[in-house]
Design a protein around this motif. Structure first.
Motif, mmCIF file in Angstrom:
data_model
loop_
_atom_site.group_PDB
_atom_site.id
_atom_site.type_symbol
_atom_site.label_atom_id
_atom_site.label_comp_id
_atom_site.label_asym_id
_atom_site.label_seq_id
_atom_site.Cartn_x
_atom_site.Cartn_y
_atom_site.Cartn_z
ATOM 1 N N ASP A 85 1.001 -1.260 -0.557
ATOM 2 C CA ASP A 85 -0.445 0.017 -0.012
ATOM 3 C C ASP A 85 0.557 1.080 -0.493
ATOM 4 O O ASP A 85 1.647 1.686 1.055
ATOM 5 C CB ASP A 85 -1.372 -0.275 1.181
ATOM 6 N N THR A 86 0.267 2.463 -1.061
ATOM 7 C CA THR A 86 1.623 3.308 -1.155
ATOM 8 C C THR A 86 1.661 3.878 -0.009
ATOM 9 O O THR A 86 2.768 4.495 0.433
ATOM 10 C CB THR A 86 0.888 4.439 -1.885
ATOM 11 N N ALA A 87 -0.045 4.225 1.274
ATOM 12 C CA ALA A 87 0.280 4.500 2.039
ATOM 13 C C ALA A 87 1.350 4.577 3.073
ATOM 14 O O ALA A 87 2.625 4.799 3.877
ATOM 15 C CB ALA A 87 -1.372 5.678 2.574
ATOM 16 N N LEU A 88 0.826 2.919 3.377
ATOM 17 C CA LEU A 88 1.793 2.551 3.881
ATOM 18 C C LEU A 88 3.116 2.511 3.736
ATOM 19 O O LEU A 88 4.251 2.700 5.101
ATOM 20 C CB LEU A 88 1.428 1.009 4.321
ATOM 21 N N ARG A 89 3.470 3.021 2.509
ATOM 22 C CA ARG A 89 5.449 2.913 2.334
ATOM 23 C C ARG A 89 5.610 4.379 3.355
ATOM 24 O O ARG A 89 6.761 4.439 3.135
ATOM 25 C CB ARG A 89 5.189 2.831 0.795
ATOM 26 N N ARG A 90 4.967 5.165 2.003
ATOM 27 C CA ARG A 90 4.671 6.549 3.383
ATOM 28 C C ARG A 90 5.039 6.231 4.679
ATOM 29 O O ARG A 90 6.554 7.682 5.119
ATOM 30 C CB ARG A 90 3.673 7.406 2.358
ATOM 31 N N VAL A 91 4.200 5.713 5.374
ATOM 32 C CA VAL A 91 4.924 6.247 6.821
ATOM 33 C C VAL A 91 6.260 5.117 7.128
ATOM 34 O O VAL A 91 6.921 5.439 8.211
ATOM 35 C CB VAL A 91 3.732 5.644 7.881
ATOM 36 N N ILE A 92 6.637 3.955 6.157
ATOM 37 C CA ILE A 92 8.143 3.526 6.593
ATOM 38 C C ILE A 92 8.766 3.779 6.116
ATOM 39 O O ILE A 92 10.060 4.363 6.843
ATOM 40 C CB ILE A 92 8.431 1.949 5.502
ATOM 41 N N ALA A 93 8.768 5.449 5.111
ATOM 42 C CA ALA A 93 9.532 6.063 4.568
ATOM 43 C C ALA A 93 9.908 7.185 6.213
ATOM 44 O O ALA A 93 11.144 7.523 5.871
ATOM 45 C CB ALA A 93 9.963 7.286 3.140
ATOM 46 N N THR A 94 8.903 7.789 6.806
ATOM 47 C CA THR A 94 8.975 8.130 8.014
ATOM 48 C C THR A 94 9.872 7.052 8.972
ATOM 49 O O THR A 94 10.671 7.995 9.719
ATOM 50 C CB THR A 94 8.018 8.758 8.826
ATOM 51 N N GLY A 95 9.188 6.585 9.141
ATOM 52 C CA GLY A 95 10.699 5.671 10.206
ATOM 53 C C GLY A 95 11.809 5.765 9.452
ATOM 54 O O GLY A 95 12.858 5.133 10.119
ATOM 55 N N ASP A 96 12.345 5.529 8.516
ATOM 56 C CA ASP A 96 13.410 5.437 7.914
ATOM 57 C C ASP A 96 14.840 6.994 8.191
ATOM 58 O O ASP A 96 15.317 6.679 8.185
ATOM 59 C CB ASP A 96 13.196 4.864 6.277
ATOM 60 N N ARG A 97 13.457 7.648 7.814
ATOM 61 C CA ARG A 97 14.279 8.587 8.387
ATOM 62 C C ARG A 97 14.623 9.417 10.032
ATOM 63 O O ARG A 97 15.681 9.740 10.191
ATOM 64 C CB ARG A 97 13.280 9.894 7.760
ATOM 65 N N ILE A 98 13.260 8.381 10.601
ATOM 66 C CA ILE A 98 13.825 8.557 12.007
ATOM 67 C C ILE A 98 15.373 8.002 12.237
ATOM 68 O O ILE A 98 16.267 8.360 12.841
ATOM 69 C CB ILE A 98 12.608 8.216 13.252
ATOM 70 N N ARG A 99 15.207 7.138 11.656
ATOM 71 C CA ARG A 99 17.029 5.813 11.951
ATOM 72 C C ARG A 99 17.525 6.983 11.558
ATOM 73 O O ARG A 99 18.815 6.620 11.989
ATOM 74 C CB ARG A 99 16.451 4.826 11.199
ATOM 75 N N ALA A 100 18.204 7.736 10.648
ATOM 76 C CA ALA A 100 19.489 7.903 9.604
ATOM 77 C C ALA A 100 19.627 9.105 10.366
ATOM 78 O O ALA A 100 20.964 9.285 10.559
ATOM 79 C CB ALA A 100 18.597 8.305 7.807
ATOM 80 N N GLU A 101 18.240 9.945 11.071
ATOM 81 C CA GLU A 101 18.565 11.021 11.555
ATOM 82 C C GLU A 101 19.052 11.277 12.856
ATOM 83 O O GLU A 101 19.346 13.008 12.997
ATOM 84 C CB GLU A 101 17.820 12.564 10.463
ATOM 85 N N LEU A 102 17.786 10.629 13.649
ATOM 86 C CA LEU A 102 17.691 11.037 14.774
ATOM 87 C C LEU A 102 18.460 9.712 15.298
ATOM 88 O O LEU A 102 17.382 9.075 15.693
ATOM 89 C CB LEU A 102 16.319 11.760 15.230
ATOM 90 N N PRO A 103 19.211 9.581 15.751
ATOM 91 C CA PRO A 103 19.910 8.115 16.432
ATOM 92 C C PRO A 103 19.373 8.039 18.004
ATOM 93 O O PRO A 103 19.233 7.163 17.777
ATOM 94 C CB PRO A 103 21.692 8.723 16.455
#
Length: 294
Positions: A113-131
């Motif tokens: 689902d596209t909307a769910l993938r958008r949420v996963i992308a948010t999680g990826d940003r958190i992992r990458a930008e906020l230790p």
């Protein structure tokens, strides 16, 4: 420790407020909004920002799911600017396709689902930008009050004689908001004491069960308790739905890491459900039951 809680009307938010009120080592500032800026964090002097989960994203309008992801990213930007740790709770439905066995913490959901993938992308940003972050994936929540508490709405419909439909081929682990609140506070206190164990964790109730079977347990307990008060009950009927052809969809979270790292044990959902039902029946017997809670 000072906590800044967003979306305070969420059932988990109310669970955190109840848990924090019993402790002298916590100061919890709750706001209704799901969006804050760096100035809000500075004003509250928060040590941690907590974002409750978006319940049932797979069953919600895509625009609402996207809006949640955008709100979390706004909070992320504020946390990065102020150097504040972020706790983001996520629904197990992010594992859109489930899994044959236990779903481990190291497994990043890969929904179609596209909307769910958008949420996963948010999680990826958190992992990458906020230790300093905790992404806590939760089983379906139930609690006594608040948005998405599940039980109040379910009981209200049953008492109104309405038919309740639930999937018999979706296996999940119902999770008490009070248990999650206690676990999150314990995890954060250990982090404050130097645990330095940031990352992704799973937390869910014990004993996987179908959605239909869980609703059946609630209905049976409701009837039994009301009959114990001498009330005649004509609870609404249940209807089992089949949503998947062939193998049932299983969303069973492996909660071993949260146990090994923080010593947090899973709570049996049956015990938590019985406790809430006892509280509800006591309120009803005393005539002090609130219409928006159980």
């Amino acid at each position: 420790m000072k906590l800044l809680l967003l979306d305070a009307g969420h059932c988990l938010g109310l669970g955190l407020i109840r848990a924090a009120s019993t402790r002298a080592d916590l100061e919890l500032n709750a706001v209704e909004s799901d969006r804050i800026g760096a100035d809000d964090i500075r004003a509250s002097q928060a040590d941690v920002v907590i974002v409750p989960p978006f319940a049932r994203p797979a069953d919600s309008a895509p625009a609402e799911v996207m809006a949640h992801a955008e709100a979390v990213e706004q909070v992320l930007a504020a946390c990065i600017e102020t150097g504040t740790p972020l706790v983001w709770c996520v629904a197990d439905q992010m594992f859109e396709q489930g899994g044959e066995g236990l779903l481990d913490e190291d497994e990043v959901p890969s929904p179609i689902d596209t909307a769910l993938r958008r949420v996963i992308a948010t999680g990826d940003r958190i992992r990458a930008e906020l230790p300093n972050h905790l992404i806590v994936r939760l089983g379906p929540l139930f609690g006594p009050e608040g948005r998405d508490a599940w039980l109040p709405t379910l009981i209200e419909r049953l008492l109104a004689g309405e038919e309740v439909r639930a999937a018999e081929d979706v296996i999940l682990c119902p999770t008490s908001v009070d248990a999650v609140a206690m676990a999150l506070i314990g995890m954060l206190q250990q982090q404050r004491c130097g645990a330095d164990a940031w990352g992704a964790y799973h937390l869910a109730g014990t004993e996987p069960i179908s959605a239909y079977a869980f609703v059946s347990v609630v209905r049976t307990q409701l009837i039994t308790r009301l009959e114990g008060l001498g009330e005649t009950v004509a609870a609404g009927p249940l209807k089992a739905l089949t949503l998947n052809s062939g193998t049932p969809l299983r969303r069973v979270l492996n909660c071993r890491r949260v146990l090994d790292t923080f010593g947090v044990h899973q709570k049996p959902w049956r015990l938590e459900l019985s406790r809430l039902m006892d509280d509800w029946i006591a309120q009803r017997a005393s005539g002090s039951s609130r219409p928006d809670s159980i």
